[in-house]
Design a protein around this motif. Sequence first.
Motif, PDB file in Angstrom:
ATOM      1  N   TRP A 176       0.813  -1.225   0.000  1.00 44.24           N
ATOM      2  CA  TRP A 176       0.000   0.000   0.000  1.00 44.24           C
ATOM      3  C   TRP A 176       0.839   1.264   0.000  1.00 44.24           C
ATOM      4  CZ3 TRP A 176      -3.507  -2.459  -1.992  1.00 44.24           C
ATOM      5  CH2 TRP A 176      -4.042  -3.630  -1.467  1.00 44.24           C
TER       6      TRP A 176
ATOM      7  N   SER B  69      -4.977  -9.524  -3.458  1.00 41.41           N
ATOM      8  CA  SER B  69      -5.423  -8.606  -2.423  1.00 41.41           C
ATOM      9  C   SER B  69      -6.945  -8.529  -2.390  1.00 41.41           C
ATOM     10  CB  SER B  69      -4.857  -7.211  -2.675  1.00 41.41           C
ATOM     11  OG  SER B  69      -3.457  -7.266  -2.684  1.00 41.41           O
TER      12      SER B  69
ATOM     13  N   ARG C 166      -9.482  -1.033   3.197  1.00 39.93           N
ATOM     14  CA  ARG C 166      -8.585  -0.762   2.072  1.00 39.93           C
ATOM     15  C   ARG C 166      -9.231   0.224   1.110  1.00 39.93           C
ATOM     16  NH1 ARG C 166      -6.631  -6.946   1.036  1.00 39.93           N
ATOM     17  NH2 ARG C 166      -5.255  -7.038   2.843  1.00 39.93           N
TER      18      ARG C 166
END
Lengths: 370, 346
Positions: free
Chosen positions: B94, B109, B115
């Motif tokens: 990230w 992911s 997120r």
Amino acid sequence: MTTVSDVNTHPQPLNTGFQPDGLGARLRRRYFRTPGNAMISLVGMAALLYLVYHALDWAVLKAVWASPDGTSAVCRDIAGACWAVIQQRWRIIIFGLFPYDEQWRSMLACIAMVATIVLSCLPWFWKPLRLSTLWCAGFITFYVLMRGGLFGMRVVMPADWGGLTLTVFFYAAGVLIGMPMAVALALLRRSEMPLVSRMTGALIDGVRSLPLITILFTAALIFPFVLPDWLQGDKIWRVIIGFALFFAAYQAEIIRSGIQSIPVGQEEAAKALGLSYWHRTGRIILPQAFRNALPPTINQLVITFKETSLIVIIGFFDILASGNAAYGTGEWSFAYFEVYIFVALVYFVFVFSLSRYGAYLERRMRFGQH
Amino acid sequence: MSIKSTLVAALAGTVLLSVTPAHAEFGDTLKKVKERGALACTGHNGSYMGLAEVDDKGNWKGFDIDLCRAVSTAIFGTWEGHVDIKPTSWAQRWPSLQSGELDLVIKSSGWTFSRDTEIRAQFAQPYMMAAIHYMVRKDLNITSAKDLDGGTLCLPTGTTMERYAVEHEAQNGYKLNVVPFEKTEEANAAFLAGRCDAMMEWDLQLGVLRATEAKNPDEFVILPDVLSAEPVGIVMRQGDDNWVDIANWVQTALLLAEQAGVTSENVDEMKANPPTPAIGKLLGATPGMGAPLGLNDDWGYNVIKTVGNYSQIWDRNIGKDSPYKVERGVNALMKNGGILYPLVLD
């Protein structure tokens, strides 16, 4: 086994009329002196033989050394080690993701860096000019070979460097930058100006109270947000500088302990002779400080070598990551044990040489002292 | 001490404040990638079997890697020399995406709320469901989870797996006796040694385990029941809609090609004689696919020609032509009973 009484309680060996003769007699005296002693020795030896036999059986006698067809079929249904994985995948372990056709460059660069390290351990090179020339030559050779772009070599960015070569480079660069930093920090912390010494102290303690992984993570991933573009440089250099700073914080304290173990009278005497600060420090204090601090310094160098494996967390393909990649495929994934043994051996060769060199240095430096 | 801690706190504060994620502008990423001449995409720091591995010559391969290559091919016409696979750890993906070091995160992911919002990532349409399945010994002769009733399940304690199993049991009316283990490795080893009737994991992990740790992989089967599934997608920085469009339509190209039977082998024929107008447009036989995305009209052809369609990527890396032999299952096309579908090419 030697009993406690015949070594420790008598600083001078007693003259018992015993002749220190052949191997048989020595063994008898050390391991079979009394029946109980003999028992313990026999049991210990049997256990040792058993272990050694099984290890050898697995690692050598029943092992498979090579794969004729490049697959792991040869290792199916064997009871021993499958060294074929090393034969097939050693290039990944040693060179990581470096382009296959250019791996000779990585090989030469690794040799150049190791040679530089070995040469700088020789007393002949211990002159500032010789040492700095050697290291400049070593680093330039390494960098040109690895990065390319000169003499018709293809450019390979540091992101693609990997394996043992990367580990060695990372270590050498970290220590080389970190050692002068450590000396500077140690001297600054002993400065007579309170502000300077306090600030250095705060810096050292601050760095020491952070985990290395945080420092590396920050250097690799947070600095791009904070620093302007022109100051960022390549990720690998930011990380090396973070690594060097961490090493320097610990090493500075080791050097300071070396300095403080020198009697104060020496510096006072030097002052009384009118020697300048740099003369006192460079000729009298630091050489003795390094000598006194040699065992913990070697200790720190060994720890630092092993700590290089942490760079895997910020996406560098060091020898541990490339070992993981080497067995991490459907074909070879059962052979992780063999790969890790191989990687451990590589670490062992480096760390053990370093320790032996430390022992040699200690002997050499003690020469003429007593 | 107090000076030091104040200093550290101040330092930490400065760093945190300055780490506001970069905000991408429309079309920004594509422009940057074209200028750089290469797409910066995720690899692994080591090997993640099936998705990102390293072959004997040190080249990347795997499902996620092939998706990186597909996107790169769509932009440059070929991925060779135009994709920069950066070894990336889980923790690093990230920050590296936000700092612009990566253009895409394709690293199994899952699409989660935090997120999507807190780290301001933008997910494309999921390209895969990480589906949780049971694996059992073949000689038990069972075909569905219900047949396991009264059997034993090897499980590591304290993971979400246990909850999934309990929910599935309650919904489907069967009962398993859990044999708990401290670590995943222990649970896996116990299952392979025959201590339990079943174990559960993401099907790719089951395939990897079966292929790599079982003495005889053929002794184990993965049951078709899906206990739970996590959608896995390509991740980008928020704000660059054009870049998200490219990711979505590259995925659609792969899925549409599979649906229409276009493979890397027959793509030239298909382009010469498109079976439907949509395929003609996809392969660039008729114009219109490129300009709106900022790509060339034949990008779809290039992708299929060099990387293959979705099923080719699947089979090669994790499916029947790989050691892991993972079934498509829930990841099949909708027409085959799965949940994957191409968007509509009009």
